[in-house]
Design a protein around this motif. Structure first.
Motif, PDB file in Angstrom:
ATOM      1  N   TYR A  34       1.468   0.519   3.332  1.00 16.86           N
ATOM      2  CA  TYR A  34       0.498   1.305   3.373  1.00 16.86           C
ATOM      3  C   TYR A  34      -0.907   0.777   3.121  1.00 16.86           C
ATOM      4  O   TYR A  34      -2.112   0.377   3.610  1.00 16.86           O
ATOM      5  CB  TYR A  34       0.627   2.299   2.009  1.00 16.86           C
TER       6      TYR A  34
ATOM      7  N   LYS B 188     -11.592   4.480   1.670  1.00 20.68           N
ATOM      8  CA  LYS B 188     -11.671   5.906   0.968  1.00 20.68           C
ATOM      9  C   LYS B 188     -12.434   5.460  -0.290  1.00 20.68           C
ATOM     10  O   LYS B 188     -12.290   4.785  -0.835  1.00 20.68           O
ATOM     11  CB  LYS B 188     -10.259   5.937   0.381  1.00 20.68           C
TER      12      LYS B 188
ATOM     13  N   HIS C 150      -5.117   0.998   3.984  1.00 22.92           N
ATOM     14  CA  HIS C 150      -5.966   1.403   3.151  1.00 22.92           C
ATOM     15  C   HIS C 150      -7.110   0.773   2.654  1.00 22.92           C
ATOM     16  O   HIS C 150      -6.641  -0.915   1.850  1.00 22.92           O
ATOM     17  CB  HIS C 150      -5.260   2.230   2.324  1.00 22.92           C
TER      18      HIS C 150
ATOM     19  N   SER D 168      -1.298   7.790  -3.615  1.00 20.52           N
ATOM     20  CA  SER D 168      -2.864   7.962  -2.636  1.00 20.52           C
ATOM     21  C   SER D 168      -2.347   9.114  -2.627  1.00 20.52           C
ATOM     22  O   SER D 168      -3.511  10.112  -2.203  1.00 20.52           O
ATOM     23  CB  SER D 168      -2.697   7.557  -1.920  1.00 20.52           C
TER      24      SER D 168
END
Lengths: 227, 408
Positions: free
Chosen positions: B193, B115, B197, B53
């Motif tokens: 992570y 995102k 996300h 990312s």
């Protein structure tokens, strides 16, 4: 001309605990070209005297002059340099460097003196011939007999062109023929090249060949006979 | 002659010398391998982060970085994108909108970073598309698809096609919620992570953030890959000049942990070396001390015939250094072979992978090494041998010839 002069040399071992007087006032002059045997019973102080003359040990009292210089005043490092330039040593147990060849052993002191390669090579050849070992140049000490090793040791002692050669019981470990051979070589070098030899010895064969015999008893000179 | 003498002296006891040579060689090997392992692990961590990312360079509105407030978006994302594309050295870019959100299923809720991506652009910048383990990569079917990680799916107890609800603040500071359908599950191997996300299509997120129907222009983040990793700083500088109002950061600035990792590796390698060399010091001291003590008489003779203390000292030091000189190429070669092999074939750490994943590490470590470690290791051996030889050498020069000659 005197190469060595000792004046009232005394040596006391263990001065603080159990003092042992090894030398008790030795006055001795050695002239250039002499072939001197220092004899005497065990414990009479022969080796001590040789060590002091050779700058390996210091007298408790008295003075040692070599070539007019008082060596008892030199520092340890100065003494090492002094020995390198002035004294050739022959030891009872040969004491060659086992990992170097015969010729390298002879060359070693000259390297310490920073002599040029040409000079060293010439001198090594000359000396190895003088001691009759030109065929054994590349042999290591372990490949040589005791007599041959001691001849290499004599060649090494002479390599630096010393003022005199000190030999501490050089024949003690040798058989008769090796002893005779070694003595022949040393006598010839003494005669032909006027090299001063000083031995300590018990060995009658050496004493018989000496031209001066100094007898030590209890750390003092008992007799001093020139022949 | 003294080098020759020293060299021959070390082969007087071949076994003893070989033992210490092998010890030094293995020490170098171990230090290099550990360094290769640590560097490989670091690189895998950094590369994972970059690929997952962070990318090489990111651009944000400076205020956005403080609290990730959606109002601090890039003023004109389309223009920014155009500016970025004009900079030489930029390989690919992905424009993202970003919002922190609460994700909830019927079984639980968690805070995540959402995102909003254009899948085709994102594919060029991150490896997310390759990390899909179930479903697909936001293929354009219907509105409000969401990509969540295996970890998060397990936590929320959702499956493919499950509905989950995202709740966040929109641009008007109002709380807004929307239902998304899980159309893909990813697993990057980096647990922290993955848990934090989720990915949706950018228009979907923008619509919810702005309340408008088509707002493709809203974006908070530009992630950029450069052509040459060495040129990151230069490209970043150029971007910053082109976009003075925005904040351009390299991956080192975006994730300070990555920079910490990178800079630490040098010191970690050094620490490995020092610790191993410290152990070797004693091995060498022991060997050299034995070599001196069994040669007392000979050393006495050498000093008697005129070898001065400096030369004797130097000879003993040289013997120790020569042991190192023989050992070093062996150790370097062993180390190089090991590192090269593992660099190409990898070391499977999957037995420990769950704990590795928790730290964002890969399961297979490919060794890597900074070439300078090789000469550092060689230099360290040299210094170690010198230090280790000092005591034996002092012992040698303290001998008194007259006594040494009398010893057996």
């Amino acid at each position: 001309m005197n190469v060595i002069t000792t004046k009232g040399v005394e040596k006391i071992y263990n001065p603080d605990k159990i003092p042992v007087k090894a030398l008790n006032g030795v006055d001795l002059d050695i002239e250039e070209g002499e072939f001197t045997a220092i004899v005497g019973p065990s414990g009479s102080g022969k080796t001590t005297l040789l060590n002091i003359i050779g700058g390996l040990d210091r007298p408790t009292a008295g003075a040692v002059e070599v070539g007019g210089q008082d060596i008892s005043e030199l520092s340890d490092n100065q003494l090492i340099d002094f020995r390198k330039e002035h004294i050739g040593f022959v030891f009872q147990a040969y004491n060659l460097i086992p990992v170097l060849t015969a010729s390298e052993n002879v060359e070693f002191v000259m390297l310490l003196q920073n002599q040029s390669k040409e000079k060293r090579d010439a001198r090594v050849k000359e000396l190895m011939e003088a001691v009759g070992l030109e065929e054994k140049m590349d042999k290591r000490p372990s490949e040589l007999s005791g007599g041959q090793q001691q001849r290499v040791a004599v060649a090494r002692a002479l390599a630096s062109k010393p003022t005199f050669v000190l030999a501490d019981e050089p024949t003690a470990n040798l058989d008769s023929s090796s002893t005779a051979n070694l003595l022949d070589i040393m006598a010839r070098l003494n005669k032909e090249e006027n090299i001063t030899f000083i031995f300590s010895t018990h060995d009658q064969r050496v004493i018989d060949r000496a031209r001066r015999v100094v007898t030590l008893v209890d750390g003092q000179i008992a007799t001093d006979e020139r022949r | 002659m003294i080098p020759i003498l020293a060299w021959r002296n070390i082969w007087r006891s071949p076994t003893r010398s070989l033992v210490v040579i092998m010890a030094v060689a293995l020490g170098i090997w171990a230090a290099l391998s550990l360094s290769g392992f640590a560097t490989g692990m670091m690189k895998s961590y950094v590369n994972n982060a970059i690929e997952n990312s962070v990318a090489h360079i990111q651009i944000h509105q400076a205020e956005f970085l403080d609290e990730y407030k959606v109002e601090f978006h890039l003023a004109d994302a389309g223009k920014v994108e155009q500016e970025v594309r004009n900079v030489e050295g930029v390989k690919a870019l992905s424009v993202r909108s970003v919002s922190s959100a609460m994700i909830a299923s019927s079984k639980g809720a968690r805070g995540v970073m959402v995102k909003g991506i254009i899948p085709e652009d994102e594919r060029m910048v991150s490896t997310l598309s390759e990390k899909i383990v179930e479903g697909d990569y936001l293929s354009n079917k219907g509105k409000n698809s969401i990509l969540i990680s295996r970890e998060l799916a397990d936590k929320l107890q959702v499956k493919m096609r499950s509905k989950i609800v995202l709740t966040f603040q929109n641009l008007d500071n109002e709380i807004t919620s929307a239902a998304f359908r899980v159309t893909g599950v990813f697993d990057t191997g980096n647990t922290p992570y993955d848990q934090g996300h989720v990915f949706v299509r950018r228009p979907d997120l923008n619509r919810l953030l702005t309340g408008e129907v088509t707002t493709a222009e809203l974006a908070h983040e530009v992630a950029i890959l450069v052509n040459d990793i060495e040129s990151i700083e230069a490209v970043a500088k150029e971007l910053q000049e082109a976009l003075p109002a925005l904040k351009v950061q390299t991956y080192r600035e975006v994730s300070p942990d990555l920079e910490l990792y990178e800079t630490q590796m040098q010191s970690v390698s050094m620490i490995y070396l020092v610790v191993i060399m410290l152990a070797l010091v004693f091995g060498i001291i022991n060997t050299m001390l034995m070599a001196v003590l069994e040669r007392v008489k000979e050393l006495g003779m050498l000093m008697a015939i005129g070898m001065n203390k400096l030369k004797v000292f130097g000879m003993i030091l040289l013997e120790a250094v020569l042991l190192g000189v023989v050992a070093t190429p062996i150790g370097l070669l062993l180390g190089y072979a090991t590192i090269t092999y593992v660099k190409n074939n990898g070391l499977d750490m999957s037995a420990y992978s769950s704990s590795l994943k928790n730290y964002g590490m890969a399961e297979i470590i490919y060794f890597d090494i900074d070439p300078s470690v090789y000469w550092q290791a060689s230099l360290m051996v040299f210094i170690t041998a010198l230090i280790a030889a000092i005591y034996p050498a002092l012992k040698a020069i303290r001998l008194r010839p007259v006594e040494a000659l009398r010893s057996l």
